[in-house]
Design a protein around this motif. Structure first.
Motif, mmCIF file in Angstrom:
data_model
loop_
_atom_site.group_PDB
_atom_site.id
_atom_site.type_symbol
_atom_site.label_atom_id
_atom_site.label_comp_id
_atom_site.label_asym_id
_atom_site.label_seq_id
_atom_site.Cartn_x
_atom_site.Cartn_y
_atom_site.Cartn_z
ATOM 1 N N UNK A 6 -18.683 4.884 8.909
ATOM 2 C CA UNK A 6 -17.813 4.765 7.692
ATOM 3 C C UNK A 6 -16.739 3.550 7.837
ATOM 4 N N UNK A 7 -16.187 3.612 6.481
ATOM 5 C CA UNK A 7 -14.973 2.691 6.187
ATOM 6 C C UNK A 7 -13.900 3.322 7.197
ATOM 7 N N UNK A 8 -13.557 4.560 6.720
ATOM 8 C CA UNK A 8 -12.272 5.202 7.249
ATOM 9 C C UNK A 8 -12.810 6.631 7.792
ATOM 10 N N UNK A 9 -12.347 6.795 8.836
ATOM 11 C CA UNK A 9 -12.412 8.365 9.404
ATOM 12 C C UNK A 9 -10.864 8.853 9.204
ATOM 13 N N UNK A 10 -10.907 10.065 8.628
ATOM 14 C CA UNK A 10 -9.805 10.718 8.716
ATOM 15 C C UNK A 10 -9.618 11.946 9.452
ATOM 16 N N UNK A 11 -8.730 12.237 10.127
ATOM 17 C CA UNK A 11 -8.737 13.277 11.339
ATOM 18 C C UNK A 11 -7.978 14.347 10.687
ATOM 19 N N UNK A 12 -8.391 15.531 10.177
ATOM 20 C CA UNK A 12 -7.415 16.698 9.863
ATOM 21 C C UNK A 12 -7.439 16.823 8.336
ATOM 22 N N UNK A 13 -7.770 18.004 7.497
ATOM 23 C CA UNK A 13 -7.808 18.113 6.303
ATOM 24 C C UNK A 13 -6.549 18.915 5.502
ATOM 25 N N UNK A 14 -5.580 18.867 6.236
ATOM 26 C CA UNK A 14 -4.159 19.157 5.643
ATOM 27 C C UNK A 14 -4.118 18.780 4.450
ATOM 28 N N UNK A 20 -5.164 11.493 1.275
ATOM 29 C CA UNK A 20 -5.644 10.193 1.647
ATOM 30 C C UNK A 20 -7.186 10.256 1.319
ATOM 31 N N UNK A 21 -7.943 11.193 1.499
ATOM 32 C CA UNK A 21 -9.389 11.266 1.263
ATOM 33 C C UNK A 21 -9.495 11.296 -0.271
ATOM 34 N N UNK A 22 -8.752 11.918 -1.028
ATOM 35 C CA UNK A 22 -9.050 11.845 -2.393
ATOM 36 C C UNK A 22 -8.746 10.545 -2.963
ATOM 37 N N UNK A 23 -7.929 9.981 -2.343
ATOM 38 C CA UNK A 23 -7.276 8.552 -2.927
ATOM 39 C C UNK A 23 -8.441 7.687 -2.561
ATOM 40 N N UNK A 24 -9.028 7.654 -1.432
ATOM 41 C CA UNK A 24 -9.880 6.276 -1.078
ATOM 42 C C UNK A 24 -11.212 6.598 -1.615
ATOM 43 N N UNK A 25 -11.507 7.847 -1.665
ATOM 44 C CA UNK A 25 -12.973 8.456 -2.456
ATOM 45 C C UNK A 25 -13.004 7.900 -3.580
ATOM 46 N N UNK A 54 3.796 14.236 -7.308
ATOM 47 C CA UNK A 54 3.414 12.721 -7.826
ATOM 48 C C UNK A 54 2.074 12.434 -6.936
ATOM 49 N N UNK A 55 2.554 12.825 -5.965
ATOM 50 C CA UNK A 55 1.272 12.583 -4.685
ATOM 51 C C UNK A 55 -0.152 13.273 -5.062
ATOM 52 N N UNK A 56 0.099 14.564 -5.463
ATOM 53 C CA UNK A 56 -1.326 15.269 -6.009
ATOM 54 C C UNK A 56 -1.852 14.713 -7.042
ATOM 55 N N UNK A 57 -0.842 14.434 -8.033
ATOM 56 C CA UNK A 57 -1.341 13.793 -9.216
ATOM 57 C C UNK A 57 -1.892 12.444 -9.104
ATOM 58 N N UNK A 58 -1.286 11.681 -8.239
ATOM 59 C CA UNK A 58 -2.147 10.242 -8.120
ATOM 60 C C UNK A 58 -3.265 10.349 -7.435
ATOM 61 N N UNK A 59 -3.505 11.262 -6.523
ATOM 62 C CA UNK A 59 -4.732 11.481 -5.573
ATOM 63 C C UNK A 59 -5.889 12.159 -6.449
ATOM 64 N N UNK A 115 -11.743 21.033 -3.012
ATOM 65 C CA UNK A 115 -11.666 20.103 -4.263
ATOM 66 C C UNK A 115 -12.159 18.926 -3.669
ATOM 67 N N UNK A 116 -11.629 18.294 -2.415
ATOM 68 C CA UNK A 116 -12.058 17.017 -2.103
ATOM 69 C C UNK A 116 -13.603 17.038 -1.878
ATOM 70 N N UNK A 117 -14.076 18.011 -1.306
ATOM 71 C CA UNK A 117 -15.510 18.312 -1.197
ATOM 72 C C UNK A 117 -16.237 18.057 -2.417
ATOM 73 N N UNK A 118 -15.782 18.755 -3.408
ATOM 74 C CA UNK A 118 -16.334 18.889 -4.659
ATOM 75 C C UNK A 118 -16.569 17.214 -5.283
ATOM 76 N N UNK A 119 -15.243 16.471 -5.077
ATOM 77 C CA UNK A 119 -15.166 15.275 -5.548
ATOM 78 C C UNK A 119 -16.271 14.210 -4.704
ATOM 79 N N UNK A 120 -16.792 14.814 -3.727
ATOM 80 C CA UNK A 120 -17.891 13.980 -2.728
ATOM 81 C C UNK A 120 -17.430 13.473 -1.589
ATOM 82 N N UNK A 121 -16.282 13.886 -1.142
ATOM 83 C CA UNK A 121 -15.848 13.550 0.056
ATOM 84 C C UNK A 121 -16.795 14.009 1.305
ATOM 85 N N UNK A 122 -17.064 13.581 2.388
ATOM 86 C CA UNK A 122 -17.737 13.998 3.335
ATOM 87 C C UNK A 122 -16.803 14.673 4.312
#
Ligand code: FAD
Length: 412
Positions: A6-14, A20-25, A54-59, A115-122
């Protein structure tokens, strides 16, 4: 094969990992999130700050949170003896969000992850990072143990460590350093709030100040439960040995309300929670959220810092993947530490008593209150606010002046 690339591995889904995942996706970056536990899971950190909206909105995550009906938080109340200090986020120096939520994190984090899963994040639950190797070019090979105990590896150009209390990279890379914040501990639980009064009194988030080092939080949720918790010197928390019933007697204001309620789980203690690291980034990795730094719960800055740092890290990684140069020291570390240092001053000055002097001094100065309110709403990067720009002196100096005046009045 048992290697994923992958391009980016993210550790933790808090909140940090999800933002981070939603934005990059959204930017078309190939990410993989591995989360050790199975959601919904409990984590502490239930009082948010307006800035994180603001952060949740932008993501692209705000709408799912808005639909849930979490308890709305429009400010914060601090009590000491008979003095009340009420902060109202609509009266603050910095423009921006003037409300947020009080959330049971099991539900909140589950909404974000779903939600991030729904948006297509693995995203894989019950996948735990056990080890990693990062080469000189920043390419990492990370060992993951899945839900069946099988191991596989993930090759990535970047790792975002959002592992919170797991502190995965600080542990694996030896980045831990003692925090500069004086040591405190906490004991907390959730209760069925059967004696909750009607109206605002019932739902208001409150910090009941018991003495300079000890305070009690009350965070009511819209589901009828309320989070209650003590913070104090480690010796004090330890002396109660998990006996919340007895400790509740310390709060004159709240003792009756919580005297005979059911605890939803046995009180949890977290000791000496403040954490710090020697560096916030390195070749091929960046630390965000609690994995990087945790100060103290007194100003509820944890989640907001987690999402601010996650969004910043995600933006910079997106830039780097597009072959633009990134100065991680200036654009990430220095920027993040600016905000952390402001909060660190407020936390330290809380426990010196100086900030408590400002909060509970009467009469209040409305202008100063607006400026402090902006800090408490999370707007700690706004240098038009003197209480941000001169944080290291202003609180101390003002408290000093108040003390001098009090002395003079006493000798008159
Ligand atoms: P987390 O929410 O902790 O998420 C990290 C995730 O990483 C977890 O789900 C975990 O399972 C996963 N993980 C860990 N290790 C691994 C691994 N090896 N592999 C894969 N996954 C892994 N903050 C506030 O904003 N408001 C408050 O009122 C507040 N109160 C607090 C009270 C106390 C007593 C304490 C100690 C903290 C409080 N905080 C508060 C801070 C808050 O808990 C954290 O700042 C916040 O949860 C950080 O979010 P995060 O996304 O960085 O990490």
């Amino acid at each position: 094969s048992n290697q994923i690339e992958v391009d980016v591995l993210i550790i933790g889904a808090g909140p940090s990992g999800c933002v981070a995942a939603a934005y990059l996706n959204k930017k078309g970056v190939k990410v993989k999130v591995v989360e050790k536990s199975k959601f919904p899971r409990f984590v502490i950190g239930e009082s948010l700050l307006p800035k994180c909206m603001e952060h949740f909105e932008e993501a692209g995550l705000l709408h799912v949170l808005e639909n849930h009906g979490f308890e709305i938080k429009r400010g914060a109340r601090f009590l000491r003896d008979d003095i009340v200090c009420n902060f109202d986020f609509s009266k603050k120096h910095t423009a921006g969000w003037d409300w947020t939520w009080q959330v049971p994190r099991a539900d909140f984090d589950d909404l974000l992850a779903t939600e991030i899963k729904k948006q297509g994040v693995d995203l894989s639950f019950e996948h735990e990072v056990v080890d990693t190797q990062i080469d000189n070019n920043g390419i990492s090979i990370t060992n993951i143990k899945d839900e069946n105990g099988q191991q596989y590896t993930i090759k990535a150009n970047f790792i975002i460590d959002s592992s919170g209390y797991g502190r995965v990279l600080p542990r694996l890379l030896g980045l831990d350093k003692p925090s500069s914040i004086p040591e405190h501990s906490s004991m907390f639980t959730h209760v069925k709030d059967i004696n909750r009064p009607d109206g605002e009194e019932g739902t208001l988030i409150t910090f009941d100040v018991l003495d300079r080092d000890t305070w009690f939080w009350v965070i009511p949720f819209s589901n009828g439960d309320t989070s209650i918790g003590f913070v104090g010197k480690t010796e004090l928390i330890e002396s109660y040995e998990g006996d919340m019933e007895n400790m509740l007697k310390l709060s004159k204001y709240y003792h009756k309300r919580f005297e005979n309620v059911d605890f939803k789980f046995n009180p949890i203690s977290i000791k000496n929670y403040a954490k710090s690291v020697t560096q916030l980034y390195g070749k091929g990795y960046v630390l965000t959220g609690n994995s990087a730094e945790f100060l103290d719960p007194v100003f509820s800055s944890g989640v907001t810092f987690a999402t601010e740092s996650a969004l910043k890290a995600a933006k910079l990684i997106d830039k780097a993947l597009n072959n633009q140069s990134v100065d991680w020291q200036v654009e990430y570390s220095d920027y993040i530490m600016k905000g952390v240092n402001v909060f660190a001053t407020y936390v330290k000055e809380w426990y010196t008593g100086n900030l408590q002097t400002l909060f509970f001094h009467r009469p209040e100065n409305p202008e100063i209150k607006k400026q402090i309110c902006a800090v408490l709403a999370g707007y700690v990067w706004d240098e038009t606010n003197p209480f941000v720009k001169k944080h290291d002196r202003l609180v101390k100096n003002l408290a000093h002046i108040i003390h001098m005046n009090e002395k003079e009045n006493n000798t008159d």
